[in-house]
Design a protein around this motif. Structure first.
Motif, PDB file in Angstrom:
ATOM      1  N   GLU A 168      40.962  -0.724  42.434  1.00 26.18           N
ATOM      2  CA  GLU A 168      41.285  -1.085  43.816  1.00 26.18           C
ATOM      3  C   GLU A 168      42.719  -1.589  43.904  1.00 26.18           C
ATOM      4  N   ARG A 169      43.379  -1.225  44.999  1.00 27.97           N
ATOM      5  CA  ARG A 169      44.755  -1.658  45.238  1.00 27.97           C
ATOM      6  C   ARG A 169      44.788  -2.453  46.533  1.00 27.97           C
ATOM      7  N   GLU A 170      45.238  -3.702  46.456  1.00 25.91           N
ATOM      8  CA  GLU A 170      45.246  -4.584  47.611  1.00 25.91           C
ATOM      9  C   GLU A 170      46.668  -5.005  47.975  1.00 25.91           C
ATOM     10  N   LYS A 171      46.799  -5.468  49.211  1.00 24.43           N
ATOM     11  CA  LYS A 171      48.063  -6.002  49.727  1.00 24.43           C
ATOM     12  C   LYS A 171      49.179  -4.962  49.665  1.00 24.43           C
ATOM     13  N   VAL A 172      48.849  -3.766  50.139  1.00 24.02           N
ATOM     14  CA  VAL A 172      49.831  -2.694  50.223  1.00 24.02           C
ATOM     15  C   VAL A 172      50.640  -2.877  51.498  1.00 24.02           C
ATOM     16  N   ALA A 173      51.965  -2.802  51.389  1.00 20.68           N
ATOM     17  CA  ALA A 173      52.818  -2.930  52.569  1.00 20.68           C
ATOM     18  C   ALA A 173      52.702  -1.669  53.415  1.00 20.68           C
ATOM     19  N   ALA A 174      52.456  -1.832  54.720  1.00 20.04           N
ATOM     20  CA  ALA A 174      52.304  -0.697  55.627  1.00 20.04           C
ATOM     21  C   ALA A 174      52.846  -1.060  56.999  1.00 20.04           C
ATOM     22  N   LYS A 213      42.068   2.144  54.205  1.00 22.71           N
ATOM     23  CA  LYS A 213      42.313   1.691  55.571  1.00 22.71           C
ATOM     24  C   LYS A 213      43.522   2.429  56.122  1.00 22.71           C
ATOM     25  N   GLN A 214      43.490   2.700  57.398  1.00 25.50           N
ATOM     26  CA  GLN A 214      44.580   3.449  58.018  1.00 25.50           C
ATOM     27  C   GLN A 214      45.907   2.716  57.877  1.00 25.50           C
ATOM     28  N   GLN A 215      46.954   3.486  57.583  1.00 24.89           N
ATOM     29  CA  GLN A 215      48.302   2.943  57.500  1.00 24.89           C
ATOM     30  C   GLN A 215      49.161   3.629  58.551  1.00 24.89           C
ATOM     31  N   GLY A 216      49.820   2.851  59.383  1.00 23.15           N
ATOM     32  CA  GLY A 216      50.665   3.412  60.426  1.00 23.15           C
ATOM     33  C   GLY A 216      49.850   3.876  61.620  1.00 23.15           C
ATOM     34  N   ALA A 217      50.551   4.506  62.566  1.00 19.74           N
ATOM     35  CA  ALA A 217      49.908   4.973  63.797  1.00 19.74           C
ATOM     36  C   ALA A 217      50.603   6.230  64.278  1.00 19.74           C
ATOM     37  N   GLY A 218      49.934   6.939  65.172  1.00 14.60           N
ATOM     38  CA  GLY A 218      50.534   8.118  65.782  1.00 14.60           C
ATOM     39  C   GLY A 218      50.579   9.296  64.835  1.00 14.60           C
ATOM     40  N   ALA A 219      51.607  10.157  65.041  1.00 14.19           N
ATOM     41  CA  ALA A 219      51.697  11.396  64.284  1.00 14.19           C
ATOM     42  C   ALA A 219      51.944  11.163  62.799  1.00 14.19           C
ATOM     43  N   THR A 220      52.507  10.007  62.445  1.00 11.99           N
ATOM     44  CA  THR A 220      52.802   9.730  61.040  1.00 11.99           C
ATOM     45  C   THR A 220      51.743   8.845  60.384  1.00 11.99           C
ATOM     46  N   ALA A 221      50.645   8.610  61.070  1.00 10.36           N
ATOM     47  CA  ALA A 221      49.601   7.743  60.521  1.00 10.36           C
ATOM     48  C   ALA A 221      48.982   8.373  59.274  1.00 10.36           C
ATOM     49  N   THR A 253      42.112   9.462  53.378  1.00  3.96           N
ATOM     50  CA  THR A 253      43.119  10.417  52.923  1.00  3.96           C
ATOM     51  C   THR A 253      43.226  10.389  51.399  1.00  3.96           C
ATOM     52  N   ALA A 254      43.295  11.569  50.793  1.00  4.80           N
ATOM     53  CA  ALA A 254      43.398  11.666  49.342  1.00  4.80           C
ATOM     54  C   ALA A 254      44.771  11.200  48.868  1.00  4.80           C
ATOM     55  N   LEU A 255      44.828  10.635  47.663  1.00  4.14           N
ATOM     56  CA  LEU A 255      46.066  10.124  47.108  1.00  4.14           C
ATOM     57  C   LEU A 255      46.952  11.258  46.601  1.00  4.14           C
ATOM     58  N   LEU A 257      51.529  11.659  49.578  1.00  3.73           N
ATOM     59  CA  LEU A 257      50.453  11.112  50.391  1.00  3.73           C
ATOM     60  C   LEU A 257      50.490  11.761  51.766  1.00  3.73           C
ATOM     61  N   PRO A 258      49.471  12.517  52.149  1.00  3.86           N
ATOM     62  CA  PRO A 258      49.540  13.275  53.404  1.00  3.86           C
ATOM     63  C   PRO A 258      49.332  12.387  54.619  1.00  3.86           C
ATOM     64  N   SER A 259      50.046  12.731  55.679  1.00  5.21           N
ATOM     65  CA  SER A 259      49.846  12.070  56.965  1.00  5.21           C
ATOM     66  C   SER A 259      49.128  13.036  57.887  1.00  5.21           C
ATOM     67  N   SER A 260      48.877  12.609  59.125  1.00  6.64           N
ATOM     68  CA  SER A 260      48.167  13.459  60.075  1.00  6.64           C
ATOM     69  C   SER A 260      48.997  14.652  60.504  1.00  6.64           C
ATOM     70  N   SER A 261      50.323  14.630  60.243  1.00  8.99           N
ATOM     71  CA  SER A 261      51.175  15.727  60.694  1.00  8.99           C
ATOM     72  C   SER A 261      51.777  16.544  59.560  1.00  8.99           C
ATOM     73  N   VAL A 262      51.887  15.979  58.366  1.00  5.88           N
ATOM     74  CA  VAL A 262      52.553  16.678  57.271  1.00  5.88           C
ATOM     75  C   VAL A 262      51.719  16.546  56.000  1.00  5.88           C
TER      76      VAL A 262
END
Length: 739
Positions: free
Chosen positions: A568-574, A621-629, A634-636, A672-677
């Protein structure tokens, strides 16, 4: 008087137990006066001088001694990397793979990326074409590299010319190594001066003008001092257009043993690496939807360089001093101190594709130049002693590490705030004739002081139960200066890294274990270069590993390991989904997996190494928002679900041997894939082979072949548009001569 029998060779050793039957003692004695009397049998007393006596037949049986050699063939039995004490791998509650010297030679390994090809659960990455980069259990690192247990911390490539073996430790290793070690760590064990003479020259010539010579010479100076020197020189081209490699290095070492309880080793290294920073090929535009993901662009054109190879030089100069002193006191206390001072001077410049190839078959480029000057001074002191409380035995370790790391770094870009080159060119002819490096984008200085204390107890509860518990406290102080803005950032981190493991041995050859460990990575990152005002107040990232497994020594030269883990990886900056100008901490990702590995000899003629790994790595947990979320689930990046590798060597007779290897992996994301790329690196299967000829005790020849079926595939990546094509079928011939 004369006794007739068979003489026992003085160098005969009972390594695996031996039986001498019908043993006859032969002793020739001349009686000088009355002071020399040899009492072998009562019959002697009554024998006449110079008469002949035949003794009775005596059967002598010596008990079998355990083979305490740390490595034999492809099978490593012991290591000190994971515990800092000399411990059988079977008694370490952690998955560890060891690439031995025999395997390094058989596979013609020359780099860290080549060394880990057949290691389950570890992926090499591109590292922007200027440094070693690895993926351990879904976690990328460029900082978790160690030499004889001491941090080797700079972004560069490492050669194995002066390396005896490479130890790959899986899972967090903070208790032993301190910061980092989040998904795993690499420890190189140096070739050390000893009293067994060695004189070996290795010369290789391969496809694309790969030329390399290395030498290894060592001998005893006297009973107390031994000397050894390793050297390498390489001047090679590549299957990639314009990509070159030049390197040379020398490492002299001495070992001093003034007494049988004291050992001192001293070594220095000078290593110069010059090569082309090759960031591979971009991806093809896949319209950015889930059904049509980006793919590597014309991966079959393995030689096409994107950008300009001449504008992408990379140079690193390493100067290092290593020292160790160890003394065992009569009281049972052993004290060991290690010192490493290393001065790294690195420069690299590169032109690279910064976006995918468009539908109009065009691509845009970026460029920058980077300079790093780093000095590391690290000192470790370990106290080891055994104590007994009732029937329970303890192997104790008390240690302290003090370190200082000073770094100066500059980066030049075409314009301030952007690496973008305005020129857009055809992807069919992706050549950039010139690039600007006019703007000083960063100019930083950082000074890091580390003070760490650790305690470990390896507990023998019964003959079947063992435990290991340990705790390390790190005080990590960073002084970071932005010389462009005259802004100082001072950060102090304090963290405790625990470890606890339990081992059950139902029989001597089998161990079942469970292990729990935690490691931390400070906000400055694994290379201490990413500290900003925004993240300076954040707690360090936290990595928690749960692992259960089994180890089985099927015979003295063959070992199997199975491990099941959750990391497990915790306290990831996002980015804050509610405000993209702010950064928040979240509990970020998880990798669950299974690793199976094998190493050693199936028979006296058949050696194997390899394994299988299943990895399920995802963002929790979701990181970011919108098209770049980046959405939950999501797979690593560069974490394939399945990998399998197996290297086999078979000795046909005393002269000839052959080898066959297979490496296969499933699809994986380049980044790391986002919702757009998202860019997919398709899975592949590759076959390697080798032929060996031992023509005398002094001369060996071998030919190594890679990618026998000429498979077109993507080897690894740095991001969505820096993807390295795998080499087409290639070969390398090597001569090893001992004089």
């Amino acid at each position: 008087m004369q006794f007739i029998g068979k003489q026992i060779p003085a160098n005969q050793q009972p390594n695996d137990g031996f039986k001498v039957s019908k043993l006859k003692l032969a002793i020739h004695s001349v009686l000088i006066g009355t002071s020399a009397i040899l009492m072998v049998n009562p019959l002697i007393a009554s024998a006449e001088p110079n008469s002949e006596i035949t003794l009775e037949v005596v059967d002598v049986v010596a008990p079998a001694l355990s083979d305490t050699r740390p490595v034999k063939g492809y099978n490593a039995k012991r290591s000190s990397a994971s515990t800092k004490t000399d411990t059988e791998l079977r008694d370490v509650p952690q998955a560890i793979s060891v690439i031995t010297q025999d395997q390094i030679k058989d596979q013609s390994v020359q780099s860290i990326a080549e060394a880990v090809r057949y290691v389950p659960g570890v992926q090499a990455a591109q590292g922007e074409g200027n440094r070693d980069a690895l993926i351990f259990r879904g976690n990328a690192t460029t900082g978790d590299f160690f030499l004889d247990g001491v941090r080797d911390d700079v972004q560069t490539y490492r050669d194995v010319y002066n390396t005896d073996r490479v130890e790959v430790l899986k899972g967090p290793n903070g208790m032993i190594f301190g910061r980092g070690g989040a998904g795993g760590a690499i420890n190189r064990v140096s070739k050390e001066a000893g009293w067994d003479p060695i004189s070996e020259v290795t010369a290789s010539y391969g496809a694309y003008d790969q030329r390399r010579v290395q030498a290894d010479f060592g001998q005893a100076i006297n009973d107390e001092v031994a000397f050894r020197i390793n050297a390498v020189h390489e001047n090679s081209n590549s299957y990639r257009d314009g990509v070159e490699l030049k390197r040379y290095g020398v490492t002299p070492t001495i070992t001093v043993k003034p007494t049988d309880k004291t050992k001192i080793t001293l070594g220095v290294e000078y290593f110069k690496d010059e090569h082309t920073s090759d960031r591979g090929v971009p991806s093809m535009n896949g319209a950015g939807n889930s059904t049509l993901k980006n793919r590597p662009y014309k991966i079959g054109d393995t030689d096409q360089f994107f950008g300009n190879a001449a504008l992408s030089p990379n140079e690193t100069e390493t100067k290092a001093l290593n020292a160790m002193i160890e003394h065992a006191f009569d009281s049972g206390l052993t004290v060991r101190n290690r010192l490493r001072y290393a001065d790294y001077d690195k420069f690299y410049q590169n032109v690279f594709a910064r976006n995918s190839v468009t539908n109009a078959d065009t691509v845009q480029f970026g460029a920058y130049r980077d300079e790093t000057d780093r000095k590391n001074l690290i000192n470790q002191t370990d106290l080891m002693f055994d104590i007994k409380t009732g029937a329970i035995e303890h192997k104790m370790l008390l240690g302290m590490e003090l370190a200082n790391q000073e770094t100066y770094g500059k980066r030049y870009q075409p314009t301030v705030g952007s690496t973008n080159i305005a020129t857009v060119v055809s992807a069919s002819d992706p050549f950039i004739s010139a690039a600007s490096f006019a703007a000083l984008a960063t100019n930083v200085k950082s000074n890091v002081d580390v003070a760490a204390f650790y305690l470990q107890d390896q507990i023998l509860l019964t003959q079947k139960w063992q435990a290991i518990v340990g705790l390390r406290h790190d005080k990590f102080a960073t002084d970071h200066t932005n010389k462009l803005t005259n802004q100082d950032i001072n950060v102090s981190d304090s963290f405790i890294s625990p470890r606890a493991g339990l081992i059950f041995k139902p029989v001597q050859a089998v161990s079942l274990y469970g292990n729990y460990s935690i490691s931390y990575v400070p906000r400055a990152g694994d290379q201490l270069t990413s500290l900003t005002v925004t993240n300076s107040s954040f707690d360090p990232e936290k990595f928690i590993n749960y692992e259960v497994g089994a180890k089985w020594d099927a015979n003295p030269n063959l070992s199997f390991t199975a491990a099941v883990y959750k990391l497990e990886r915790e306290k990831v900056a996002a980015t804050d989904p509610a405000d993209n100008t702010r950064t928040i901490l979240i509990d970020g990702q998880e990798t669950k997996g299974i690793e199976l590995s094998v190493s050693g000899n199936i028979t006296d003629k058949w050696s194997i190494f390899g394994g299988y790994a299943y990895q399920d790595g995802e963002i929790t947990k979701q990181q970011g928002a919108g098209a770049t979320a980046i959405l939950a689930g999501t797979a690593l990046a560069q974490t394939p679900d399945h990998t399998f590798s197996l290297w086999n060597r078979y000795n046909i007779n005393d002269t000839w041997g052959v080898a066959l290897g297979v490496i296969t992996r499933s699809d994986m994301y380049a980044q790391l894939p986002s919702s757009s790329v998202s860019t997919i690196l398709p899975g592949y299967t590759r076959f390697d082979a080798a032929v060996y000829g031992k023509f005398s005790e002094k001369l060996r020849l071998q030919v190594n072949l890679e990618n026998l079926t000429n498979k077109e595939y993507a080897l690894y990546a740095h991001n969505n548009n820096n993807i390295t094509p795998g080499s087409p079928i290639t070969g390398r011939a090597t001569m090893i001569y001992n004089f």
